[in-house]
Write a protein that holds these residues in place. Sequence first.
Motif, PDB file in Angstrom:
ATOM      1  N   UNK A  81     -15.403   7.202   4.687  1.00  6.00           N
ATOM      2  CA  UNK A  81     -14.112   6.800   5.258  1.00  6.00           C
ATOM      3  C   UNK A  81     -13.560   5.600   4.504  1.00  6.00           C
ATOM      4  N   UNK A  82     -12.318   5.735   4.016  1.00  2.64           N
ATOM      5  CA  UNK A  82     -11.638   4.600   3.392  1.00  2.64           C
ATOM      6  C   UNK A  82     -10.509   4.170   4.306  1.00  2.64           C
ATOM      7  N   UNK A  83     -10.630   2.976   4.801  1.00  6.13           N
ATOM      8  CA  UNK A  83      -9.676   2.439   5.769  1.00  6.13           C
ATOM      9  C   UNK A  83      -9.254   1.069   5.249  1.00  6.13           C
ATOM     10  N   UNK A  84      -7.995   0.891   4.847  1.00  3.18           N
ATOM     11  CA  UNK A  84      -7.615  -0.399   4.282  1.00  3.18           C
ATOM     12  C   UNK A  84      -7.753  -1.516   5.317  1.00  3.18           C
ATOM     13  N   UNK A  85      -8.028  -2.739   4.867  1.00  9.62           N
ATOM     14  CA  UNK A  85      -7.981  -3.857   5.811  1.00  9.62           C
ATOM     15  C   UNK A  85      -6.567  -3.973   6.377  1.00  9.62           C
ATOM     16  N   UNK A  86      -6.433  -4.634   7.516  1.00  5.68           N
ATOM     17  CA  UNK A  86      -5.135  -4.673   8.201  1.00  5.68           C
ATOM     18  C   UNK A  86      -4.011  -5.149   7.274  1.00  5.68           C
ATOM     19  N   UNK A  87      -4.317  -6.111   6.404  1.00  2.56           N
ATOM     20  CA  UNK A  87      -3.277  -6.685   5.527  1.00  2.56           C
ATOM     21  C   UNK A  87      -2.763  -5.667   4.512  1.00  2.56           C
ATOM     22  N   UNK A  88      -3.538  -4.610   4.246  1.00  3.75           N
ATOM     23  CA  UNK A  88      -3.086  -3.595   3.282  1.00  3.75           C
ATOM     24  C   UNK A  88      -2.620  -2.312   3.970  1.00  3.75           C
ATOM     25  N   UNK A  89      -2.593  -2.310   5.326  1.00  3.89           N
ATOM     26  CA  UNK A  89      -2.097  -1.130   6.048  1.00  3.89           C
ATOM     27  C   UNK A  89      -0.577  -1.110   6.052  1.00  3.89           C
ATOM     28  N   UNK A  90       0.028  -2.223   6.479  1.00  8.20           N
ATOM     29  CA  UNK A  90       1.489  -2.271   6.501  1.00  8.20           C
ATOM     30  C   UNK A  90       1.998  -2.482   5.070  1.00  8.20           C
ATOM     31  N   UNK A  91       3.318  -2.331   4.891  1.00  8.00           N
ATOM     32  CA  UNK A  91       3.873  -2.317   3.537  1.00  8.00           C
ATOM     33  C   UNK A  91       3.539  -3.578   2.746  1.00  8.00           C
ATOM     34  N   UNK A  92       3.112  -3.364   1.502  1.00  8.23           N
ATOM     35  CA  UNK A  92       2.761  -4.463   0.597  1.00  8.23           C
ATOM     36  C   UNK A  92       2.921  -3.969  -0.833  1.00  8.23           C
ATOM     37  N   UNK A  93       2.928  -4.902  -1.774  1.00  8.26           N
ATOM     38  CA  UNK A  93       3.140  -4.509  -3.173  1.00  8.26           C
ATOM     39  C   UNK A  93       1.830  -4.358  -3.940  1.00  8.26           C
ATOM     40  N   UNK A  94       0.715  -4.815  -3.358  1.00 13.19           N
ATOM     41  CA  UNK A  94      -0.572  -4.661  -4.041  1.00 13.19           C
ATOM     42  C   UNK A  94      -0.909  -3.174  -4.171  1.00 13.19           C
ATOM     43  N   UNK A  95      -0.619  -2.420  -3.110  1.00  9.80           N
ATOM     44  CA  UNK A  95      -0.891  -0.972  -3.159  1.00  9.80           C
ATOM     45  C   UNK A  95       0.019  -0.292  -4.181  1.00  9.80           C
ATOM     46  N   UNK A  96       1.228  -0.820  -4.346  1.00  6.36           N
ATOM     47  CA  UNK A  96       2.174  -0.254  -5.330  1.00  6.36           C
ATOM     48  C   UNK A  96       1.662  -0.513  -6.749  1.00  6.36           C
ATOM     49  N   UNK A  97       1.173  -1.743  -6.982  1.00  5.48           N
ATOM     50  CA  UNK A  97       0.612  -2.074  -8.297  1.00  5.48           C
ATOM     51  C   UNK A  97      -0.607  -1.186  -8.578  1.00  5.48           C
ATOM     52  N   UNK A  98      -1.459  -0.991  -7.563  1.00  8.68           N
ATOM     53  CA  UNK A  98      -2.664  -0.177  -7.754  1.00  8.68           C
ATOM     54  C   UNK A  98      -2.284   1.263  -8.112  1.00  8.68           C
ATOM     55  N   UNK A  99      -1.356   1.852  -7.351  1.00  6.43           N
ATOM     56  CA  UNK A  99      -0.947   3.232  -7.636  1.00  6.43           C
ATOM     57  C   UNK A  99      -0.247   3.312  -8.994  1.00  6.43           C
ATOM     58  N   UNK A 100       0.499   2.265  -9.361  1.00  8.57           N
ATOM     59  CA  UNK A 100       1.126   2.221 -10.694  1.00  8.57           C
ATOM     60  C   UNK A 100       0.062   2.270 -11.776  1.00  8.57           C
ATOM     61  N   UNK A 101      -0.995   1.505 -11.585  1.00 11.11           N
ATOM     62  CA  UNK A 101      -2.098   1.484 -12.555  1.00 11.11           C
ATOM     63  C   UNK A 101      -2.745   2.875 -12.660  1.00 11.11           C
ATOM     64  N   UNK A 102      -3.038   3.498 -11.521  1.00 15.31           N
ATOM     65  CA  UNK A 102      -3.734   4.792 -11.544  1.00 15.31           C
ATOM     66  C   UNK A 102      -2.879   5.915 -12.127  1.00 15.31           C
ATOM     67  N   UNK A 103      -1.549   5.809 -11.961  1.00 11.63           N
ATOM     68  CA  UNK A 103      -0.687   6.937 -12.338  1.00 11.63           C
ATOM     69  C   UNK A 103       0.114   6.684 -13.613  1.00 11.63           C
ATOM     70  N   UNK A 104      -0.052   5.513 -14.249  1.00 14.87           N
ATOM     71  CA  UNK A 104       0.773   5.138 -15.413  1.00 14.87           C
ATOM     72  C   UNK A 104       0.783   6.223 -16.490  1.00 14.87           C
ATOM     73  N   UNK A 105      -0.390   6.780 -16.756  1.00 14.82           N
ATOM     74  CA  UNK A 105      -0.505   7.740 -17.858  1.00 14.82           C
ATOM     75  C   UNK A 105       0.239   9.043 -17.570  1.00 14.82           C
TER      76      UNK A 105
END
Length: 340
Positions: free
Chosen positions: A290-314
């Motif tokens: 089970x992957x469950x983000x900590x509360x601070x990463x559940x609601x909208x934030x830009x860290x998750x956007x940066x992470x997905x940008x990194x994973x999908x850049x190619x």
Amino acid sequence: MLTLGLESSCDETAVALVADGTHILANVISSQIEIHRRFGGVVPEVAARKHLEAFLPVLEEALATAGLSSPATIDQIAFSAGPGLLGPLLVGLGVAKALAWGLRKPLIPVHHLEAHLAGAFLGAQRLPEWPAVGLIVSGGHCTLVHATGPRSYRILGETADDAPGELFDKLARFLELGYPGGPVIQEMGRNGDAERYRLPRPMLGKGFGFSFSGLKTAVIRLAEAEGRQLRLADLCASLQAAVSETIMNKVAAALDETNAPRLIMAGGVAANTVLRDAIGSLARARQVELLLPPLSLCTDNAAMVAAQGFHSAALWPADTSTVNAVARWPMGAPFMVMIG
Ligand code: KG4
Ligand code: ZN
């Protein structure tokens, strides 16, 4: 590899810096909740104007928090390109394009819901592994997917009407409990009796689709019928139980159908303790990770956007300078959807 993330799809202006897709160096969020509270929901045009005011101070704070002497050390810029409120998204698009052009760095459009899933791996400080069953529960979405790669999804089910966060927000407004509704309903229901009011479990046994508007009507009817007899704590507990049971039933079916070895729950409503407990029990019973983000990463934030940008850049073309922001964008849909 240092990724700058920008988020403005709803009412949070957020900027983050993430190293190698796994380590958060800065995660700054400026929330407009207080501004929208008196309207009982987000007013898109007001939100867009507030994003415009907030972006540069939030960016400066993120750079300072990460200890960056110059933005030139950023390697790439990822931004929420959709889905979401178009006005707010366009402000983020403008900031992202200006930075990418000024710094001569690659620009990566990010799908906001895909970012929510990436945020779960970021919370665990690791790179994503697939396949997984992903559940995104937020103010705008209730989406169940089978994910097989950073931009590969089979959408199993979505809500036909209200999202769970929207249901909580609308009912909290009706019951005059405040905004946003999810956290208030959670607090009110903490010591309530979840068995007192038997509320419908909508669409059970009818595939992977969700529908919460009938449940909303049932609560309103119940509140009107009970009048002053209504026990708010019990109602809030009973409502969360109905939402949780309905969703977990479909998640269990998705695990059965896909045989996925891992399960992700993300989005603002993934902060809910009743849902967190229920999905924890389900994952244990099915022996899936089970992957469950900590509360601070559940609601909208830009860290998750940066992470997905990194994973999908190619997966994006080298030149994304003509990319647009889009209010509607199916998960995994390609670049062609976004130019024009
Ligand atoms: O993901 P999010 O920040 O924004 C989008 O909708 O994209 O989610 C916001 C939603 C709101 O509807 C809010 O009421 C709900 O998440 N929420 C919660 C909790 N915290 C936030 N719902 C239930 N329990 C919570 N603890
Ligand atoms: Zn969101």
